[in-house]
Motif scaffolding. Structure first.
Motif, PDB file in Angstrom:
ATOM      1  N   GLU A 146      -0.825  -2.591  -3.804  1.00  0.00           N
ATOM      2  CA  GLU A 146      -2.204  -3.069  -3.704  1.00  0.00           C
ATOM      3  C   GLU A 146      -2.486  -3.474  -2.262  1.00  0.00           C
ATOM      4  N   ASN A 147      -3.711  -3.330  -1.828  1.00  0.00           N
ATOM      5  CA  ASN A 147      -4.126  -3.851  -0.524  1.00  0.00           C
ATOM      6  C   ASN A 147      -4.286  -5.361  -0.684  1.00  0.00           C
ATOM      7  N   HIS A 148      -3.191  -6.067  -0.420  1.00  0.00           N
ATOM      8  CA  HIS A 148      -3.110  -7.484  -0.789  1.00  0.00           C
ATOM      9  C   HIS A 148      -2.648  -8.338   0.380  1.00  0.00           C
ATOM     10  N   GLY A 149      -3.140  -8.014   1.566  1.00  0.00           N
ATOM     11  CA  GLY A 149      -2.793  -8.796   2.738  1.00  0.00           C
ATOM     12  C   GLY A 149      -1.487  -8.365   3.372  1.00  0.00           C
ATOM     13  N   GLY A 150      -1.091  -9.079   4.418  1.00  0.00           N
ATOM     14  CA  GLY A 150       0.134  -8.728   5.130  1.00  0.00           C
ATOM     15  C   GLY A 150       0.040  -7.325   5.693  1.00  0.00           C
ATOM     16  N   ALA A 151       1.141  -6.603   5.629  1.00  0.00           N
ATOM     17  CA  ALA A 151       1.161  -5.242   6.162  1.00  0.00           C
ATOM     18  C   ALA A 151       0.174  -4.329   5.456  1.00  0.00           C
ATOM     19  N   SER A 152      -0.111  -4.620   4.176  1.00  0.00           N
ATOM     20  CA  SER A 152      -1.011  -3.753   3.414  1.00  0.00           C
ATOM     21  C   SER A 152      -2.483  -3.995   3.740  1.00  0.00           C
ATOM     22  N   ALA A 153      -2.766  -4.895   4.681  1.00  0.00           N
ATOM     23  CA  ALA A 153      -4.157  -5.105   5.099  1.00  0.00           C
ATOM     24  C   ALA A 153      -4.686  -3.903   5.887  1.00  0.00           C
ATOM     25  N   ASP A 154      -3.780  -3.093   6.430  1.00  0.00           N
ATOM     26  CA  ASP A 154      -4.166  -1.920   7.212  1.00  0.00           C
ATOM     27  C   ASP A 154      -4.018  -0.666   6.353  1.00  0.00           C
ATOM     28  N   PRO A 155      -5.106   0.051   6.065  1.00  0.00           N
ATOM     29  CA  PRO A 155      -5.011   1.262   5.256  1.00  0.00           C
ATOM     30  C   PRO A 155      -4.009   2.281   5.793  1.00  0.00           C
ATOM     31  N   LYS A 156      -3.840   2.317   7.110  1.00  0.00           N
ATOM     32  CA  LYS A 156      -2.882   3.275   7.682  1.00  0.00           C
ATOM     33  C   LYS A 156      -1.464   2.955   7.224  1.00  0.00           C
ATOM     34  N   ASN A 157      -1.149   1.676   7.068  1.00  0.00           N
ATOM     35  CA  ASN A 157       0.175   1.303   6.579  1.00  0.00           C
ATOM     36  C   ASN A 157       0.350   1.697   5.116  1.00  0.00           C
ATOM     37  N   ILE A 158      -0.691   1.519   4.322  1.00  0.00           N
ATOM     38  CA  ILE A 158      -0.605   1.922   2.919  1.00  0.00           C
ATOM     39  C   ILE A 158      -0.333   3.420   2.831  1.00  0.00           C
ATOM     40  N   ALA A 159      -1.029   4.197   3.652  1.00  0.00           N
ATOM     41  CA  ALA A 159      -0.790   5.638   3.685  1.00  0.00           C
ATOM     42  C   ALA A 159       0.649   5.932   4.091  1.00  0.00           C
ATOM     43  N   GLU A 185     -14.014   1.909   3.545  1.00  0.00           N
ATOM     44  CA  GLU A 185     -14.079   3.352   3.311  1.00  0.00           C
ATOM     45  C   GLU A 185     -12.733   4.014   3.601  1.00  0.00           C
ATOM     46  N   GLU A 186     -12.126   3.654   4.724  1.00  0.00           N
ATOM     47  CA  GLU A 186     -10.820   4.224   5.072  1.00  0.00           C
ATOM     48  C   GLU A 186      -9.795   3.886   3.997  1.00  0.00           C
ATOM     49  N   GLY A 187      -9.813   2.637   3.552  1.00  0.00           N
ATOM     50  CA  GLY A 187      -8.851   2.224   2.543  1.00  0.00           C
ATOM     51  C   GLY A 187      -9.022   2.959   1.230  1.00  0.00           C
ATOM     52  N   MET A 188     -10.247   3.115   0.793  1.00  0.00           N
ATOM     53  CA  MET A 188     -10.483   3.813  -0.471  1.00  0.00           C
ATOM     54  C   MET A 188     -10.134   5.294  -0.370  1.00  0.00           C
ATOM     55  N   LEU A 189     -10.370   5.887   0.800  1.00  0.00           N
ATOM     56  CA  LEU A 189      -9.992   7.292   0.979  1.00  0.00           C
ATOM     57  C   LEU A 189      -8.482   7.479   0.894  1.00  0.00           C
TER      58      LEU A 189
END
Length: 201
Positions: A146-159, A185-189
């Motif tokens: 989940e985009n739940h703060g920390g490193a996951s605050a950046d969509p590029k990291n989630i990718a 938008e970037e995160g949802m994409l």
């Protein structure tokens, strides 16, 4: 399958603060609100003992509900202390067994407390998810980010995490209100095409 359900966190105040209900009440309350799909929260569980988990499962089955996920709010897989990180990983792994016991399809595991631009932490997190995903596949319980703060605050990291693990057992749980600044938008994409569930606020 597209369903609208209720995330257990909506009852955080009632369960954890006011103590006016328990996890065992949650399935009935959600059913009364018209929800056949629910998400549980790790901090709502009073124990991981077999008798208690049987009670939880029976409460869910009595309402004929589907448990799409358990939001696991423990562990820091970004931890630079390798021994502490190992303890956290092994603690998280116990939730695969809990999920199987109560009939949950997935567990959500946060990326941990790390700056979004900490490349060493990003590598540790990716390796942590890779290890957990092996357990996910073996146990037949998916793992979600989940985009739940920390490193996951950046969509590029989630990718990077999703691509770095590259498994159908490791999927996304986007929260529509958790993207910081103008990154929605970037995160949802990034997350929507690989979403198993979604938190909509």
């Amino acid at each position: 399958m597209n369903e609208i359900g209720i995330a257990g966190w909506a009852f955080n105040r009632s369960i954890r603060q006011e103590k006016s209900m328990t996890l065992l009440d949650l399935p009935r309350v959600c059913k009364e609100l018209g929800a056949d799909t629910i998400e549980l929260v790790s901090t709502f569980f009073e124990s991981q003992s077999a008798p208690y988990l049987n009670q939880v499962r029976e409460a869910i089955e009595a309402q004929g509900q589907r448990v799409v996920n358990i939001a696991v709010d423990t562990g820091n897989i970004a931890n630079a202390d390798e021994k502490a990180r190992r303890t956290d990983l092994e603690t998280i792994k116990q939730w695969f067994h809990v999920a199987k016991a109560v009939g949950a399809e997935a567990i959500r595991v946060n990326s941990g407390a790390a700056s979004p631009d900490d490349r060493e932490a990003i590598a540790r997190i990716t390796e942590g998810y890779r290890e957990l995903t092996k357990d996910a596949e073996r146990e037949g319980v998916r793992i979600l980010i989940e985009n739940h703060g920390g490193a996951s605050a950046d969509p590029k990291n989630i990718a990077a995490f999703l691509d770095g693990v590259g498994s159908p057992w490791f999927l996304a749980c986007p929260d529509t209100s958790n993207f910081p600044g103008d990154t929605w938008e970037e995160g949802m994409l990034v997350m929507a095409p690989r979403a198993y569930s979604c938190h909509i606020k």
